[in-house]
Design an enzyme around this catalytic site. Structure first.
Site, short mmCIF file in Angstrom:
data_model
loop_
_atom_site.label_atom_id
_atom_site.label_comp_id
_atom_site.label_asym_id
_atom_site.label_seq_id
_atom_site.Cartn_x
_atom_site.Cartn_y
_atom_site.Cartn_z
N ASP A 1 14.76 68.43 44.85
CA ASP A 1 15.34 67.17 45.28
C ASP A 1 15.17 67.05 46.80
OD1 ASP A 1 16.90 64.79 45.20
OD2 ASP A 1 18.67 65.94 45.76
N GLU B 1 28.21 55.68 53.63
CA GLU B 1 29.23 54.69 53.99
C GLU B 1 30.14 55.21 55.09
OE1 GLU B 1 31.20 53.47 50.46
OE2 GLU B 1 29.64 52.00 49.99
N LYS C 1 25.75 44.76 50.03
CA LYS C 1 25.10 45.82 50.79
C LYS C 1 24.41 46.75 49.79
CE LYS C 1 27.37 49.36 52.09
NZ LYS C 1 28.40 50.22 52.71
N THR D 1 12.67 62.50 44.10
CA THR D 1 13.78 61.86 44.80
C THR D 1 13.92 60.42 44.36
OG1 THR D 1 14.65 61.28 46.98
CG2 THR D 1 12.26 61.27 46.72
N LYS E 1 13.17 62.76 36.29
CA LYS E 1 12.99 64.08 36.88
C LYS E 1 12.82 65.13 35.77
CE LYS E 1 15.65 63.27 41.14
NZ LYS E 1 16.75 63.77 42.00
N ASP F 1 20.68 65.91 39.57
CA ASP F 1 19.63 66.93 39.46
C ASP F 1 19.86 67.87 38.28
OD1 ASP F 1 18.40 66.06 41.87
OD2 ASP F 1 19.95 67.12 43.00
#
Length: 1089
Positions: A396, A489, A539, A650, A763, A788
């Protein structure tokens, strides 16, 4: 009917639910609904007892025995033991029963201890005290006694005992902040909201007066989905309380955590597979030996004088037995006689080696991180040697290669760049000298900063204790700090704080949603604005925002976003949309209707979001930096030198991920990049008027010719959308070929691959695709987050990083390390040692058992195939248990054929052991042939020496047991000296165990034959060993035969190291030369003095 359906029906019947439905009704506080509302049907639910243990006191013995005898080797020795009990065999049942009993007992104790620990952990959870409201009072009870419908009072920093619905909170807005690390591994704080109809009920009396029912779905394992609604039948006057009432809806083994319990798939190492293959070969050899001896026995007994000599007449029952029955009995007897060629003790030794060897990783001080206070963790020891066989590393990016420590760098508002420095409030943010800033720009700037201050999940906390460490304490005083579900954030809000934006007193009308596409949306009312305008702020990632934008400085902001992505920064875009009161009411109605739906709730919510998120005005973008971890680039470079191919998987955008790959030296400046992304594909599709799949095929096929030249430094970049097209089955498009094979051919020739915009499932698909390729390479996946886990479980070896995204990856991994840099030593040093050690252990076990049993096979040609054993029962039993087991066990724990500093400095040494090179069939055949040679030398050497019947000084002849004891003595010394010759790393422990085991053999033989033991019916070994040692020729034969046995192996090593040395052998010779030169130098210095 499959087993899952049968299990479901049994569960439904046992729980008393005759009419199974997809929902359940829960009565809060176990109160019946008012008459006339609905029928009261009391349902039966399981208690809150958690069971993760495997055994109970009553079923441990039968269940454990059943599981152990499912192993082929254990079952085989059980059959041999039963055969020895049933028929007349040449050896005692003890010779098979005792080793089997030892193996079964040790394994049972180990598994019993592990299950006892699980019972202990279960009891600590089940007996945890909780507070429940009963009859208007808070009552304390154990967690296991909690029932569905009970109202639980939770306090700060307490763990939820089951799945709960939040009724109210001590906060006025009905919110609470929860960490879900035990569920999804995310340690960041998440905001949860109380039911609107009950959030005003706080005290125990208030909560006890609630008269309501909850209709919800049946238990299901999805952590992020819950469908239900509440029906409240009364109101009450409410007061404020500092606790958090919640009602239990799923308890015990029906909780989402329990439903997500799953046994990990059993991972088997390449060494274990080789070992099983070797066992099959030796089992065939065993059957062949027994069959050959059975045939030769009856061929030899064809002569009546041999079949029934005068001194050994048969009984009448023996004469009446059929020839087939007699032959089968003799075949079983020979199987018992030669069964020691299958080393049952090898399983115990391998298990002990793996278990004890795993502590070297946990004890390694160089893999200890002082900042985190964490050491490496071994969750399974079955894959230690697999660390030395890795060919593909899937990693990752965020939190694994990078620190996951975000820092606000800059923001871009209407195309104007504003640095995120600590002195940013003094920086001129105007476009340039003399430029005018329009009113619209000023308004957009204000809206941009207000959006960042309001559109987030950040909360202010004064003080917090996590794992005994207090956060938010500065110079002994309590100070505020930020908590959030995302470190991005927190970085943005801290950046806004430096802009003097007040983020402490913002007010929400409500928070709409967190979308699956990672777009955070907030519908906010600014109470301090006199005109009281309504805005919708959005956002999120550029890929989510730009398609929904209709105006704004799109091109300028887009160019800045791409520039920051190339620099390796994480970017987010901000947009807004003004709303009229009518639009606001419409949005509220639309979302409330979707949220209350019991059927297709996710679909209706997605449709509602699509309606709301449109016609946005772009305000700007932010850039946050996630620094590369210490020594991450050096680690990747070392892995490349070791022959491993590193892939980065990723979810980030291509430009950001590519910049990180260049910084970490995954890609070099001279690396030729083969780009296979949606953007590139669309360009080629428009240019050549081809479909997506056809262009994928052409894009993959065209690079093939140059890949076959001398230039091998290629890198591939592929995104999730293109990968989905590549993974699509070929039959869906009749014109398409097998894209998976073409894709794999490209990847084999690329030194590094970057897969961006990847979903967690993709993945795992990538790892599975590489595992299933024709080479079947060994894969390793490493990551730090819950996203992951899928690839960590899919890979041959899964490694979790103890990062800032929780412990889910660590718990589901096979190994866990504090930082990515520790992967270098884990693979290049520990993995190298583990593989070398266990490879020698496996080959040595088979070798010494061939040496042990083959003389027994040869002996049958000289005893009329009468199944007469060559060795005494004690020697048969203790050979693998005591005489030869400890030296190889210690060797497999501490052997270092090369110093670890050399392994770390020269990663290319890892290539010498790649592809299971030490357990290939040629090496296995060499060890087997060597064992056969040594056995022939031992047996015939002693046999020809016995031609001189006056072997002792007093003229007394040696007997049968003396002959076998002399062969056994040569055998024990030969196999022990063989291991000593293979040992490169000598310590006092080696000397103690190797020479101590030989001394133990001699002492045992003297005591076994020198004392009359009262518990033995007969003692055929009495005075045999001492008589043998009293003979000078016996001593000479022992020395000569040991030398003759070891000589070919020594000559082979000398010749191979001289003519065809490996890299490892060159380094060993160099190290020996260096040590000898130092010794001679010291001797010369002493002589001069």
């Amino acid at each position: 009917m499959d087993f899952s359906t049968l299990r479901t029906l049994i569960t439904r019947y046992c729980t008393g639910e005759e009419n199974w439905v997809d929902s359940r009704t829960i009565y809060i506080g176990h109160k019946e609904p008012p008459s006339g509302t609905e029928a009261f049907i009391q349902q039966r639910f399981p208690d809150n007892r958690i069971v993760s243990s495997k055994y109970t006191f009553w079923n441990f013995v039968p269940k454990n025995m059943f599981e152990q005898f499912r192993r082929v080797a254990n079952f085989y020795f059980l059959i041999i033991f039963l055969v020895q009990l049933i028929i007349d065999t040449p050896t005692s049942p003890i010779t098979s029963g005792l080793p089997l009993f030892f193996v079964i007992t040790v394994t049972a104790i180990k598994q019993g201890y592990e299950d006892w620990l699980r019972h202990k952990a279960d009891n600590s959870v089940n007996q945890c005290p909780i507070h429940v409201v009963q009859h208007g009072k808070v009552v304390r009870k154990q967690s296991r006694k909690l029932r569905v419908g009970d109202v639980v009072f939770m306090k700060e920093n307490e763990t939820f005992p089951c799945d709960l619905i939040l009724l109210s909170s001590s906060r006025d807005d009905g919110t609470c902040f929860v960490t879900t690390a035990s569920l999804d591994g995310e340690s960041s704080h998440k905001t949860y909201y109380a039911v609107q109809d009950t959030k005003a009920y706080n005290t125990e009396k208030e909560v006890d007066s609630i008269h309501a029912t909850i209709e919800c779905e049946q238990p299901q394992p999805d952590l992020y989905k819950f469908v239900g609604r509440i029906n409240v039948y009364m109101d009450n006057e409410c007061f404020v309380s500092a606790s958090l009432p919640a009602v239990a809806i799923y308890t015990g083994m029906e909780t989402k955590m329990a439903l997500n319990y799953q046994s990990k798939t059993q991972k088997r190492s390449a060494v274990e597979k080789s070992m099983n293959a070797y066992l099959v070969v030796y089992l065939c050899i065993l059957i062949s030996k027994a069959l050959i001896n059975t045939v030769l026995k009856y061929a030899w007994q064809a002569d009546p004088n041999r079949d029934e000599p005068w001194y050994n007449d048969r009984t009448e029952p023996e004469r009446q037995r059929h020839i087939v029955s007699l032959a089968f009995t003799d075949f079983l007897a020979f199987m018992v006689l030669f069964n020691y060629i299958i080393p049952v003790s090898m399983y115990v030794t391998v298990e002990m080696q793996k278990f004890l060897g795993s502590y070297f990783i946990m004890w390694d001080d160089e893999m200890f991180d002082e900042e985190m206070g964490e050491r490496a963790v071994v969750n399974t020891s079955d894959l230690n040697e697999e660390l030395g066989q890795v060919e593909y590393v899937f990693t990752d990016k965020t939190g694994t290669l990078t620190e996951n420590n975000m820092e606000f760098i800059e923001c871009c508002v209407d195309g104007h760049v504003m640095p995120g420095a600590t002195t940013m409030d003094m920086i001129d943010t105007s476009p340039g000298p003399g430029a005018r800033v329009s009113t619209a720009s000023v308004e957009h700037e204000e809206l941009f900063f207000r959006a960042l201050c309001l559109c987030h999940t950040v909360q202010v906390k004064e003080e917090e204790t996590v794992d005994g460490i207090k956060h938010g304490i500065h110079q002994g005083k309590s100070t505020s700090f930020y908590i959030s579900s995302s470190p991005d954030e927190v970085a943005l809000v801290e950046g806004m704080k430096r802009w003097s934006a007040n983020t402490h007193t913002h007010t929400h009308t409500f928070y709409i949603a967190n979308k699956p596409i990672c777009t955070h949306i907030a519908h906010l009312v600014f109470a301090h604005i006199h005109t009281l305008k309504l805005y919708l702020f959005c956002k999120g990632a550029d890929s989510a925002i730009f398609p929904r934008v209709v105006s704004g400085k799109v091109e300028q902001i887009k160019a800045r976003v791409e520039h920051n992505a190339v620099e390796g920064l994480r970017t987010l875009c901000v947009a807004y949309r003004p709303l009229s009161p009518e639009q606001y009411q419409e949005v509220c109605h639309l979302l409330n209707g979707a949220k209350l739906a019991l059927q297709d709730r996710d679909k209706r919510l997605a449709e509602a979001y699509d309606i709301i998120e449109k016609d946005l005005i772009l305000l700007g973008a932010t850039a946050v930096e996630d620094r590369l971890q210490e020594k991450a680039a050096d680690t990747i470079e070392s892995l490349h030198k070791a022959g491993m191919k590193v892939w980065v998987l990723t979810g980030d955008k291509m430009e950001t991920a590519a910049a990180t790959c260049y910084a970490s030296k995954l890609f070099r400046r001279n690396t030729q990049i083969l780009e296979l992304t949606t953007k590139r594909t669309e360009e080629q599709t428009r240019r050549h008027d081809q479909g997506l799949l056809l262009w994928v095929r052409k894009e993959l096929y065209n690079p093939l010719p140059p890949l076959r030249c001398d230039c091998t430094d290629y890198g591939l970049i592929i995104d999730g959308a293109t990968l989905s097209a590549v993974m699509r089955p070929a039959q869906e498009d009749s014109n398409s070929g097998n894209y998976k094979e073409i894709f794999l051919e490209i990847c084999r020739n690329c030194s590094a691959v970057l897969c961006c915009r990847m979903a967690p499932l993709q993945k795992a698909q990538i790892v599975k695709l590489i595992k299933a390729s024709k080479e079947h390479p060994i894969t390793l996946a490493i990551g730090d987050g819950a996203n992951d886990v899928s690839m960590i479980l899919e890979a041959h070896v899964g490694i979790g990083i103890m990062g800032k995204e929780g412990r889910q990856a660590v718990r589901n991994s096979d190994y866990a390390i504090p930082k990515f840099k520790h992967l270098k030593k884990m693979l290049l040093v520990h993995g190298h040692y583990y593989y070398i050690r266990i490879s020698e252990l496996v080959q040595y076990f088979f070798y010494k058992n061939v040496c042990f049993i083959f003389p027994q096979f040869l002996y049958q040609f000289f005893c009329g195939f009468s199944q007469q054993p060559l060795y005494d029962t004690a020697y048969l039993t203790l050979y693998n248990i005591s005489f030869t087991s400890l030296p190889i066990l210690l060797y497999s724990l501490i052997e270092q054929h090369i110093h670890m500093d050399i392994l770390r400095r020269d990663p290319s040494l890892y290539r010498d052991i790649a592809k299971n090179s030490l357990l290939r069939w040629p090496i296995f055949i060499y060890w087997t042939v060597l064992g056969v040679y040594d056995a022939i030398v031992m047996f015939f050497g002693v046999y020809f020496l016995f031609d001189n019947t006056t072997f002792t000084s007093n003229g007394q002849m040696f007997g049968n047991w003396t002959f076998g004891t002399l062969v056994f003595t040569v055998l024990v010394f030969t196999v022990t000296f063989k291991l000593a010759l293979d040992t490169h790393y000598w310590t006092w422990i080696n000397h103690f165990v190797i020479w101590g085991s030989l001394i133990f053999f001699v002492v045992f033989s003297l005591l076994w034959g020198g004392i009359i033991w009262p518990f033995l019916n007969y003692q055929r070994m009495y005075y045999v060993f001492m008589q043998m040692l009293s003979s000078g020729p016996a001593w000479l034969s022992i020395i000569l035969l040991i030398t003759a046995s070891l000589l070919p192996d020594v000559l082979k090593k000398v010749i191979c190291r001289t003519l065809w040395p490996t890299t490892t052998e060159r380094i060993q010779v160099g190290a020996c030369s260096y040590m000898l030169s130092r010794i001679f130098f010291r001797i010369a210095s002493v002589i001069e003095l």
